[in-house]
Design an enzyme around this catalytic site. Structure first.
Site, mmCIF file in Angstrom:
data_model
loop_
_atom_site.group_PDB
_atom_site.id
_atom_site.type_symbol
_atom_site.label_atom_id
_atom_site.label_comp_id
_atom_site.label_asym_id
_atom_site.label_seq_id
_atom_site.Cartn_x
_atom_site.Cartn_y
_atom_site.Cartn_z
ATOM 1 N N LYS A 142 -23.752 29.752 44.777
ATOM 2 C CA LYS A 142 -22.685 30.629 44.325
ATOM 3 C C LYS A 142 -23.249 31.870 43.651
ATOM 4 C CE LYS A 142 -20.941 26.590 43.395
ATOM 5 N NZ LYS A 142 -20.441 25.429 42.662
ATOM 6 N N LYS A 159 -31.792 30.085 48.954
ATOM 7 C CA LYS A 159 -31.012 28.857 48.921
ATOM 8 C C LYS A 159 -29.533 29.237 48.808
ATOM 9 C CE LYS A 159 -30.176 26.814 45.131
ATOM 10 N NZ LYS A 159 -30.058 26.170 43.824
ATOM 11 N N LYS A 187 -32.164 30.795 35.679
ATOM 12 C CA LYS A 187 -30.865 31.150 35.122
ATOM 13 C C LYS A 187 -30.977 32.313 34.145
ATOM 14 C CE LYS A 187 -28.763 26.675 35.910
ATOM 15 N NZ LYS A 187 -28.248 25.427 35.323
HETATM 16 P P1 AMP Z 1 -24.265 22.889 42.092
HETATM 17 O O1 AMP Z 1 -23.217 23.561 42.891
HETATM 18 O O2 AMP Z 1 -25.441 23.748 41.799
HETATM 19 O O3 AMP Z 1 -23.697 22.171 40.882
HETATM 20 O O4 AMP Z 1 -24.882 21.734 43.007
HETATM 21 C C1 AMP Z 1 -24.242 20.512 43.287
HETATM 22 C C2 AMP Z 1 -25.129 19.684 44.179
HETATM 23 O O5 AMP Z 1 -25.354 20.352 45.421
HETATM 24 C C3 AMP Z 1 -26.521 19.420 43.587
HETATM 25 O O6 AMP Z 1 -26.933 18.114 43.920
HETATM 26 C C4 AMP Z 1 -27.385 20.433 44.275
HETATM 27 O O7 AMP Z 1 -28.742 20.041 44.371
HETATM 28 C C5 AMP Z 1 -26.748 20.493 45.647
HETATM 29 N N1 AMP Z 1 -26.985 21.820 46.273
HETATM 30 C C6 AMP Z 1 -26.507 23.008 45.823
HETATM 31 N N2 AMP Z 1 -26.909 24.009 46.625
HETATM 32 C C7 AMP Z 1 -27.660 23.451 47.611
HETATM 33 C C8 AMP Z 1 -28.363 23.978 48.741
HETATM 34 N N3 AMP Z 1 -28.340 25.275 49.043
HETATM 35 N N4 AMP Z 1 -29.034 23.103 49.523
HETATM 36 C C9 AMP Z 1 -29.054 21.776 49.246
HETATM 37 N N5 AMP Z 1 -28.397 21.221 48.194
HETATM 38 C C10 AMP Z 1 -27.713 22.043 47.375
#
Ligand code: AMP
Ligand code: TRP
Length: 342
Positions: free
Chosen positions: A208, A205, A126
């Protein structure tokens, strides 16, 4: 014995293992969120006492406008309801409605060496992305540990990127229990079949911040445009070149959108089909999969008070759990008045 109780959907919640997961209201849900985490949120709601939090306090590390945060929080509740979370079968909360998450975070901060936080991979990432290096950014995984264990949850459905945070949660629990006694259980992550979903760039990965997402509730034409823009096997230059499904992200995503992915892969290997065909098919399948959810989301969005009602009911439901944990914690650390022995 515990097994049967745990598997029975009718078991009273006090005997069921608890699940907690949090999601930041930082933008539209995408395929990575869905396949990596939300699929399991839905799957676990019948077998466990499941609590899911929209973690707006975490999102404050990157979102600095009140109206924006409030509306993203509302949108994330709609996303979760639309993908299949049912307030009759699980509990949805807004993190900031339960101020004890922040109180417990502070108490955990007193046992966590700064060095543990500085070496957390997500903190380094980050910072490289230019996120403000606030004290909250450093303490982000400490708040996450508090979110989970304030409910004494033991199972945490998340994507693979969260594994280091869960490791840290366990370390924090051990440090706290070592100082104050065995109050908290150690939580474990639960992964899906797609623990890391790669983005449209075919390299990183899906996230956003990388700008490589396919939002699950985007309009069909937008989904088509994004899928058509996906990077495939870099060595497949001409239509007649054989493809390598193992390295092609479009082929990899097909695994989750139909049982016939093996034959799609064969088509690629033999160059019977081209990337454009495979992409078109994937786009239509994604659109079809999310169509009923998109429609449900539109219906729910048209009911102005529904989201707040769900969150109010969720906060009320978790109140006794939070009070019980915090009474135990305050008694152990020595904050608040002395409590009469029961
Ligand atoms: P976030 O949008 O980063 O708050 O992620 C919310 C949930 O989605 C968390 O459990 C992350 O680990 C999962 N997540 C986000 N991006 C990915 C990805 N590219 N592949 C697998 N899981 C993801
Ligand atoms: N850090 C998680 C993410 O970025 C969000 C989160 C906050 C979380 N608290 C949590 C996930 C508790 C699981 C459990 O995706």
């Amino acid at each position: 014995m515990g097994q049967t109780l745990e598997e029975s959907p009718k078991a009273p919640s006090a005997t069921r293992e608890r699940v907690f997961s949090g999601i930041q209201p930082s933008g539209a849900s995408h395929l990575g969120n869905y396949l990596g985490a939300q699929v399991n949120y839905v799957a676990l709601q019948d077998r466990y006492d499941a609590i899911y939090g929209i973690v707006d306090l975490h999102a404050l590390t990157t979102i600095h406008d009140g109206d924006t945060l409030r509306s993203l929080t509302h949108d994330m509740v709609l996303d979760l309801l639309a993908v299949g979370l049912d307030p009759a079968r699980c509990t949805l909360i807004r993190q900031s409605d339960i101020p004890e998450h922040a109180e417990l975070c502070w108490l955990f901060d007193t046992v966590v060496p700064v060095s543990w936080l500085e070496r957390t991979p997500t903190y380094k990432e980050k910072r490289e992305q230019g996120v403000d290096n606030s004290n909250a950014l450093l303490s982000y995984p400490v708040l996450q540990a508090a979110d989970i264990v304030i409910y004494k949850a033991t199972k945490v459905p998340v994507g693979k990127d969260q594994a280091p945070h869960l490791e840290l949660s366990r370390e924090i629990v051990r440090a706290f229990n070592h100082r104050y006694g065995p109050i908290f259980p150690e939580p474990q992550p639960v992964f899906t079949e797609a623990p890391v979903v790669i983005g449209t760039d075919g390299a990183r990965k899906m996230s956003k911040s990388a700008g490589n997402t396919i939002p699950i509730f985007a309009a069909p034409d937008e989904i088509r445009r994004l899928v058509m823009s996906m990077v495939t096997d870099p060595l497949r230059i001409r239509r007649t070149d054989p493809g390598r499904p193992e390295v092609c992200n479009v082929c990899q995503l097909h695994r989750f959108f139909g049982d016939d992915f093996e034959s799609i892969w064969d088509g690629e290997r033999s160059a019977r089909t081209g990337c454009v065909d495979t992409k078109k098919l994937l786009a239509e399948r994604i659109i079809e999969r999310f169509r009923p959810m998109r429609e449900r989301r539109e219906q729910l969005a048209a009911e102005p008070d529904y989201v707040e009602e769900v969150l109010r009911a969720g906060a009320e439901k978790v109140r006794p759990i939070v009070e019980a944990t915090m009474a135990e914690v305050r008694a152990a650390v020595g904050t608040g008045p002395r409590r009469a022995a029961r």
